[in-house]
Design an enzyme around this catalytic site. Structure first.
Site, PDB file in Angstrom:
ATOM      1  N   ASP A 113       0.667  -1.197   0.048  1.00 30.74           N
ATOM      2  CA  ASP A 113      -0.078   0.049   0.070  1.00 30.74           C
ATOM      3  C   ASP A 113       0.747   1.220  -0.066  1.00 30.74           C
ATOM      4  O   ASP A 113       0.299   2.288  -0.065  1.00 30.74           O
ATOM      5  CB  ASP A 113      -0.896   0.001   1.308  1.00 30.74           C
ATOM      6  CG  ASP A 113      -2.015  -1.126   1.147  1.00 30.74           C
ATOM      7  OD1 ASP A 113      -2.446  -1.643   0.137  1.00 30.74           O
ATOM      8  OD2 ASP A 113      -2.410  -1.609   2.412  1.00 30.74           O
ATOM      9  N   ALA A 158     -11.216  -5.284  -5.904  1.00 35.09           N
ATOM     10  CA  ALA A 158     -11.124  -3.864  -6.136  1.00 35.09           C
ATOM     11  C   ALA A 158      -9.716  -3.705  -7.136  1.00 35.09           C
ATOM     12  O   ALA A 158      -9.234  -2.731  -7.086  1.00 35.09           O
ATOM     13  CB  ALA A 158     -10.850  -2.987  -5.251  1.00 35.09           C
ATOM     14  N   ARG A 162      -5.288  -7.984 -10.419  1.00 39.24           N
ATOM     15  CA  ARG A 162      -6.117  -9.153 -10.440  1.00 39.24           C
ATOM     16  C   ARG A 162      -7.262  -9.391 -11.442  1.00 39.24           C
ATOM     17  O   ARG A 162      -7.471 -10.346 -12.191  1.00 39.24           O
ATOM     18  CB  ARG A 162      -6.830  -9.510  -9.196  1.00 39.24           C
ATOM     19  CG  ARG A 162      -5.880  -9.871  -8.027  1.00 39.24           C
ATOM     20  CD  ARG A 162      -6.748  -9.829  -6.415  1.00 39.24           C
ATOM     21  NE  ARG A 162      -5.850  -9.915  -5.284  1.00 39.24           N
ATOM     22  CZ  ARG A 162      -5.950  -9.538  -4.178  1.00 39.24           C
ATOM     23  NH1 ARG A 162      -6.820  -8.740  -4.003  1.00 39.24           N
ATOM     24  NH2 ARG A 162      -5.039  -9.998  -3.297  1.00 39.24           N
ATOM     25  N   ARG A 179     -14.575  -3.889  -2.001  1.00 36.77           N
ATOM     26  CA  ARG A 179     -13.624  -3.329  -1.149  1.00 36.77           C
ATOM     27  C   ARG A 179     -13.989  -3.468   0.253  1.00 36.77           C
ATOM     28  O   ARG A 179     -15.130  -4.106   0.578  1.00 36.77           O
ATOM     29  CB  ARG A 179     -13.191  -1.792  -1.337  1.00 36.77           C
ATOM     30  CG  ARG A 179     -12.572  -1.679  -2.951  1.00 36.77           C
ATOM     31  CD  ARG A 179     -12.186  -0.132  -2.890  1.00 36.77           C
ATOM     32  NE  ARG A 179     -11.448   0.186  -1.643  1.00 36.77           N
ATOM     33  CZ  ARG A 179     -11.472   1.525  -1.119  1.00 36.77           C
ATOM     34  NH1 ARG A 179     -12.212   2.383  -1.682  1.00 36.77           N
ATOM     35  NH2 ARG A 179     -10.586   1.788  -0.202  1.00 36.77           N
ATOM     36  N   GLN A 183     -12.906  -9.159   6.813  1.00 38.16           N
ATOM     37  CA  GLN A 183     -14.331  -9.871   7.317  1.00 38.16           C
ATOM     38  C   GLN A 183     -15.369  -9.240   6.494  1.00 38.16           C
ATOM     39  O   GLN A 183     -16.279  -9.963   6.430  1.00 38.16           O
ATOM     40  CB  GLN A 183     -14.148  -9.283   8.801  1.00 38.16           C
ATOM     41  CG  GLN A 183     -13.079 -10.219   9.717  1.00 38.16           C
ATOM     42  CD  GLN A 183     -12.047  -9.481   9.721  1.00 38.16           C
ATOM     43  OE1 GLN A 183     -11.461  -8.578   8.967  1.00 38.16           O
ATOM     44  NE2 GLN A 183     -11.075 -10.194  10.397  1.00 38.16           N
ATOM     45  N   ARG A 185     -15.424  -8.404   3.514  1.00 39.46           N
ATOM     46  CA  ARG A 185     -15.390  -8.921   1.950  1.00 39.46           C
ATOM     47  C   ARG A 185     -16.118 -10.451   2.157  1.00 39.46           C
ATOM     48  O   ARG A 185     -16.816 -10.731   1.481  1.00 39.46           O
ATOM     49  CB  ARG A 185     -14.093  -8.992   1.506  1.00 39.46           C
ATOM     50  CG  ARG A 185     -13.679  -7.679   1.039  1.00 39.46           C
ATOM     51  CD  ARG A 185     -12.408  -7.769   0.114  1.00 39.46           C
ATOM     52  NE  ARG A 185     -11.281  -6.895   0.638  1.00 39.46           N
ATOM     53  CZ  ARG A 185     -10.035  -6.662  -0.225  1.00 39.46           C
ATOM     54  NH1 ARG A 185      -9.802  -7.416  -0.906  1.00 39.46           N
ATOM     55  NH2 ARG A 185      -9.325  -5.640   0.377  1.00 39.46           N
TER      56      ARG A 185
END
Length: 356
Positions: A113, A158, A162, A179, A183, A185
């Site tokens: 990130d 998101a 991928r 997003r 937990q 998702r």
């Protein structure tokens, strides 16, 4: 003065002894750790606290290392894809501010990130030993390959990285923005909002939730994100007192691998608006192997690169690999991709972008 110094030292030693015996730290914390507030981020913060306590007895008492939770824009803007709201920096800007203002001594990051350009005067001083970097499929129907999903299946992600690799293998599925923390998702998946989703295996392992993975994907099936699975510490470059605690925890093979990957990303000016994957691994003999991918959001164009060299050449290997892909793909490819992403929420609809 020497006597006074020894007296202060004895008092400090006595205080540490009392705290160690009581399991509590008196007074202000010795280190203030900044982190996001998601369950995964907090798990990583507590792992950091544990490692510090094991390495330095004075950091073992309760309260010696304070965890300060800082909400970021990326945590709050869950309704839109990262590609449309600014990319990677959304998860670190508020942490940067807290660090620069002296509200925390260092920040704990999921390194994937972290933008390649850091806040001035700061550095990624430490990287912990890397977790498993692979992605996993989570499919209630038990699908383990993208090719097996029926036409029209909805896959929540998101990540443009991928998405592009999914569409390359099965252009008949549909990727939608998905997003939230792990937990959240999993709950959306259970509620039937999508047919499957993907997560980083490292995050599941750190939270003891590996049982949710339907299939762990090898690099040939889904090349992971740059720096995936790596926890890093960011602090001020001139903060010797903090660096004294942090630098000894760093794992050099992880540093070398991630340095190569981030150099690759920097050469491509990559962020969450660009489908880029990159992974390096360092052998016990010091050999570094790197694989990189740059794709169009629709998966129709894929540019791949490999490098082998010495770990000490990590930055150069990554930069060279990025430059090769930039030459091969051509600037029109990158410009067409960015132009398209300004018009379409690529992670939320089936893209039909020009491929350059």
């Amino acid at each position: 003065r020497a006597g006074a110094g020894r007296l202060r030292e004895r008092r400090w030693t006595s205080r540490l002894g009392r705290e160690a015996a009581s399991g509590a730290h008196e007074g202000a914390p010795l280190l203030r750790l900044g982190t996001r507030g998601s369950p995964l981020a907090l798990a990583q913060a507590h792992e950091t606290k544990r490692r510090l306590a094991e390495a330095f007895p004075e950091l073992a008492p309760d309260g010696a290392v304070e965890i300060r939770v800082i909400s970021t824009t990326g945590d709050e803007r869950l309704d839109v894809p990262l590609a449309t709201v600014g990319g990677k920096g959304l998860f670190t800007r508020e942490l940067d501010v807290a660090l620069l203002k002296g509200e925390v001594d260092f920040c704990v990051h999921s390194t994937k990130d972290v933008p390649t350009a850091l806040a001035p005067g700061t550095e990624l001083c430490t990287m912990l030993p890397r977790e498993d970097t692979r992605d996993v499929i989570i499919s209630p129907r038990g699908f383990t390959r993208f090719e097996d999903f029926p036409a029209g299946s909805v896959i929540g992600t998101a990540s443009l990285r991928r998405q592009a690799q999914i569409y390359e293998k099965n252009p008949q599925v549909r990727c939608v923005n998905f997003r939230g923390n792990v937990q959240t998702r999993l709950k959306k998946l259970k509620d039937g909002l999508v047919d499957a989703t993907l997560l980083a295996y490292a995050g599941l392992r750190r939270m003891g939730m590996e049982e949710h993975a339907t299939q762990v994907l090898e690099w040939e099936e889904m090349l992971p994100a740059v720096a995936q699975g790596a926890i890093s510490f960011q602090c001020k470059s001139d903060d010797a007192a903090t660096l004294r605690y942090l630098r000894p925890l760093s794992h050099q093979p992880t540093v070398d691998a991630v340095t190569c990957e981030r150099s690759f990303l920097a050469a491509l000016d990559g962020n969450c608006k660009t489908p880029i994957a990159g992974q390096a691994v360092v052998s016990s003999s010091g050999e570094l192997r790197f694989q990189g991918v740059v794709a169009s959001p629709d998966g129709r164009s894929m540019f791949r690169v490999d490098r082998v060299g010495r770990a000490g050449e990590a930055a150069e290997l990554g930069s060279d690999a990025g430059a090769e892909i930039r030459r091969e793909a051509g600037e029109p490819f990158f410009q067409a991709m960015q132009d398209y992403l300004q018009e379409v929420q690529a992670a939320n609809t089936r893209p039909t972008a020009p491929t350059g």
